[in-house]
Every structure is written in C-alpha cells, then in structure tokens.
Design a protein around this motif. Structure first.
Motif, PDB file in Angstrom:
ATOM      1  N   UNK A   1      20.010   8.131 -11.651  1.00 49.08           N
ATOM      2  CA  UNK A   1      20.640   9.398 -12.020  1.00 49.08           C
ATOM      3  C   UNK A   1      20.148  10.590 -11.212  1.00 49.08           C
ATOM      4  N   UNK A   2      18.966  10.480 -10.608  1.00 49.10           N
ATOM      5  CA  UNK A   2      18.452  11.568  -9.787  1.00 49.10           C
ATOM      6  C   UNK A   2      17.969  11.033  -8.440  1.00 49.10           C
ATOM      7  N   UNK A   3      18.851  10.382  -7.702  1.00 50.38           N
ATOM      8  CA  UNK A   3      18.429   9.797  -6.420  1.00 50.38           C
ATOM      9  C   UNK A   3      17.994  10.876  -5.440  1.00 50.38           C
ATOM     10  N   UNK A   4      16.876  10.644  -4.800  1.00 54.75           N
ATOM     11  CA  UNK A   4      16.332  11.646  -3.892  1.00 54.75           C
ATOM     12  C   UNK A   4      17.180  11.802  -2.636  1.00 54.75           C
ATOM     13  N   UNK A   5      17.846  10.750  -2.225  1.00 53.10           N
ATOM     14  CA  UNK A   5      18.573  10.780  -0.958  1.00 53.10           C
ATOM     15  C   UNK A   5      20.078  11.001  -1.124  1.00 53.10           C
ATOM     16  N   UNK A   6      20.513  11.433  -2.330  1.00 50.64           N
ATOM     17  CA  UNK A   6      21.943  11.630  -2.545  1.00 50.64           C
ATOM     18  C   UNK A   6      22.250  13.111  -2.701  1.00 50.64           C
ATOM     19  N   UNK A   7      23.179  13.592  -1.929  1.00 54.39           N
ATOM     20  CA  UNK A   7      23.578  15.000  -1.942  1.00 54.39           C
ATOM     21  C   UNK A   7      24.991  15.083  -2.512  1.00 54.39           C
ATOM     22  N   UNK A   8      25.117  15.585  -3.732  1.00 52.94           N
ATOM     23  CA  UNK A   8      26.426  15.652  -4.389  1.00 52.94           C
ATOM     24  C   UNK A   8      27.405  16.527  -3.608  1.00 52.94           C
ATOM     25  N   UNK A   9      26.909  17.656  -3.096  1.00 54.91           N
ATOM     26  CA  UNK A   9      27.792  18.554  -2.351  1.00 54.91           C
ATOM     27  C   UNK A   9      28.286  17.891  -1.071  1.00 54.91           C
ATOM     28  N   UNK A  10      27.402  17.197  -0.398  1.00 48.38           N
ATOM     29  CA  UNK A  10      27.782  16.482   0.825  1.00 48.38           C
ATOM     30  C   UNK A  10      28.822  15.415   0.519  1.00 48.38           C
ATOM     31  N   UNK A  11      28.589  14.650  -0.548  1.00 41.94           N
ATOM     32  CA  UNK A  11      29.510  13.570  -0.904  1.00 41.94           C
ATOM     33  C   UNK A  11      30.884  14.111  -1.257  1.00 41.94           C
ATOM     34  N   UNK A  12      30.937  15.210  -2.012  1.00 48.16           N
ATOM     35  CA  UNK A  12      32.231  15.758  -2.403  1.00 48.16           C
ATOM     36  C   UNK A  12      32.952  16.379  -1.209  1.00 48.16           C
ATOM     37  N   UNK A  13      32.195  17.032  -0.330  1.00 51.55           N
ATOM     38  CA  UNK A  13      32.813  17.610   0.861  1.00 51.55           C
ATOM     39  C   UNK A  13      33.426  16.515   1.729  1.00 51.55           C
ATOM     40  N   UNK A  14      32.687  15.435   1.927  1.00 51.75           N
ATOM     41  CA  UNK A  14      33.221  14.316   2.708  1.00 51.75           C
ATOM     42  C   UNK A  14      34.488  13.753   2.075  1.00 51.75           C
ATOM     43  N   UNK A  15      34.456  13.630   0.749  1.00 50.98           N
ATOM     44  CA  UNK A  15      35.609  13.052   0.054  1.00 50.98           C
ATOM     45  C   UNK A  15      36.850  13.930   0.195  1.00 50.98           C
TER      46      UNK A  15
END
Length: 320
Positions: A263-277
């Motif tokens: 639930x709190x992965x250190x290497x996951x960027x929510x903003x980056x993932x949504x922008x890519x999507x």
C-alpha cells in the motif's frame, strides 16, 4: 477498490448530529484515483479517468453542457502547459496532478480545522475534538454504539481516532497544532504517521486477527461474490498478484512488511503513473505529449473521474 476510504455515518433516531463523512476517514490510504473500476468487462472505463482528472467536483462538472465542459477543460490545459508551448508534456501533467493533490489536502485540512476550531486557537485539544465529533455517544445506547455496521462501530472509531491522535501528537501534550492535525487527518501524506496507515490497514483486512493477511482476507476486502456467480477476471488477476507480488516470501500470507510494500511502495509514483496513463489514452499521434486538440477530443476521459482531485478548479466560478 483495494482500499475503502470513507465510512458513511448516518443520522440516528436519537436526533443528534453524528460525525459527518468529511470529518475524516476511518482507514486512510493514498486516495484511490476513483471509486469507479478502471476496467469493466476488460474494456477501459472512461468514468475512472473523469473522476481522476476532476476530483470531487466531477459531479458538478457532469452537469455542464458539453461545450462549456470543453471550454473549461481548455482553460485547465493552459494552466497545465506552464511553458506555453501549446503542448502538455508528461512532466507538466505529473506536476499538475501533484499540485492538485496537495491543494486538496491543504483545503481539506483548512476546512476541518475551521470546523473543529472556530476560534482559530493555536491548537485543538483531544477533549474538545472528542466532544465535537463523538459527544453523541453519551446519549446512545452502549449496545447500539458497539454494534458493527458494515465493518465499523462508533466505539471502535473513537478508539482508533484516539490512537491516531496520540500518534500525531509529537510533543505529547494531547493538543494538536495545525501541522499535527494534518497528520491526524492524512497520515498517508505525513512521513512520521505512515506506520499508522499500515496498522489500520492490517486491522481492517485481518479478520481473524492473527497478525497477517491471507489470500481469502485480501480478496474479501475487495470482492464478495455469491457462490453461483462466476468469479470476475479481475479477481483472478488479483489472486495472481497476491501470490506473485504481494506475498513475497511465499508463505501464503502478507505480514506487516509485505502490507507496507503493497500500500505504500517506495518506488511507486502515483502522479507519474496517472500522467503516463492519461497520455497513453489520449495521445493519438503517439508522440508522448498532448495537444489541446487531443485533450478536447478525449474530454470524456479527462472530465470523468474523481481519482487525483486534479482539475478541481473546474467548478470554481472565480477561475472561469
């Protein structure tokens, strides 16, 4: 949804005001981009991204005529395009998502601080907070307040708030400054409070209270299908995710460290993932950036979701 963020509180027959939904969340997590399924029947669901782009104002925006929606979306495009080159890059889109997320947090804290502290004192005491939010319990039948309803009881909520309050109270005086209050309301956004997110998630999903989460408990938090009903493909996929990625040591359970990685992965960027999507869905010429025309052609994608709270300004009269 993997994590349910809000527990709806109802007004009882006692005629007293119960804590409202916006007071704060029972279990807090980096807020899901939308309460819509991202894919339905294996097809992309644009309503997910609609709520993702617009945030809590999505419903208001849905009431606008299409031409007004597009006009306002064009204004938002210009705000995202910070270098004024008429193109939105992934970095600009990512920065905008982060900005709107921070704005949501700031405005939420400001609103609740005013509600709980109308005199704008430097701190809020636990005693006053408890009276304002849970004072109704004094007039409620103890058996009723302890009765679980869809996974919660008012007494349990009070206990959880008390513990979270103590965790947010860095100087131990039982009073919260506005900064500490922000950690209490949004522990997932506060470094020293993130351990509380793990604890609360474990408590919510670990139904047999053995200190770990089984596959059955993991799936049960997301899906409760009837026996004759065929299991959806996304549930099968989540089971594979559990076995392949969540349960890292392969013992059939997620322990506290594995839940943290989930639930709190250190290497996951929510903003980056949504922008890519969003770029993937709207970028018709596959050049990894968006023109205003590409965005407006996919306006249903951008104005259909509540996920990142970004675009919340679309319903603000002073910005249009």
């Amino acid at each position: 949804m993997i994590i349910r963020l809000v527990i709806a509180l109802l007004v009882t027959t006692f005629g007293v005001a119960l804590p409202k939904e916006e007071t704060h969340n029972d279990r807090v997590f980096n807020r899901e981009l939308s309460d819509k399924e991202h894919f339905e029947n294996e097809h992309h669901n644009p309503e997910y991204d609609h709520e993702a782009f617009l945030g809590e104002e999505a419903k208001t925006f849905d009431q606008l005529p299409p031409e007004e929606s597009k006009r306002r979306l064009g204004i938002i495009f210009d705000k995202i395009d910070t270098n004024n080159d008429s193109i939105i890059s992934r970095e600009e889109l990512k920065d905008w998502i982060r900005f709107t997320q921070k704005r949501y947090i700031s405005e939420d804290v400001d609103r609740q601080w005013r509600q709980q502290n109308p005199e704008n004192n430097p701190t809020i005491s636990w005693e006053n907070y408890q009276k304002l939010v849970y004072g109704f319990l004094e007039n409620m039948d103890p058996a009723e307040s302890e009765k679980d309803n869809e996974g919660f009881s008012y007494r349990n909520m009070l206990k959880r708030d008390r513990r979270r309050w103590a965790s947010a109270d860095r100087d131990g005086d039982d009073n919260l400054t506005k900064e500490e209050f922000a950690g209490f309301l949004h522990p997932e956004e506060t470094d020293y409070m993130r351990g509380m997110v793990i604890v609360e998630t474990m408590e919510d999903i670990d139904k047999d209270k053995d200190g770990k989460i089984s596959l059955q408990e993991y799936i049960g938090d997301m899906y409760r299908g009837d026996e004759p009903e065929e299991e959806p493909d996304w549930v099968k996929s989540e089971k594979e995710q559990f076995s392949t990625y969540r349960d890292k040591d392969g013992d059939g359970f997620m322990d506290e460290e594995e839940v943290k990685n989930w639930i709190l992965p250190e290497d996951f960027d929510h903003a980056e993932a949504e922008a890519r999507h969003l770029i993937y869905e709207a970028d018709s010429d596959a050049d990894e950036q968006l023109t205003k025309d590409e965005v407006l052609k996919k306006y249903d994608l951008f104005v259909g979701s509540q996920a990142t709270d970004f675009g919340e300004a679309l319903a603000r009269h002073d910005e249009f």
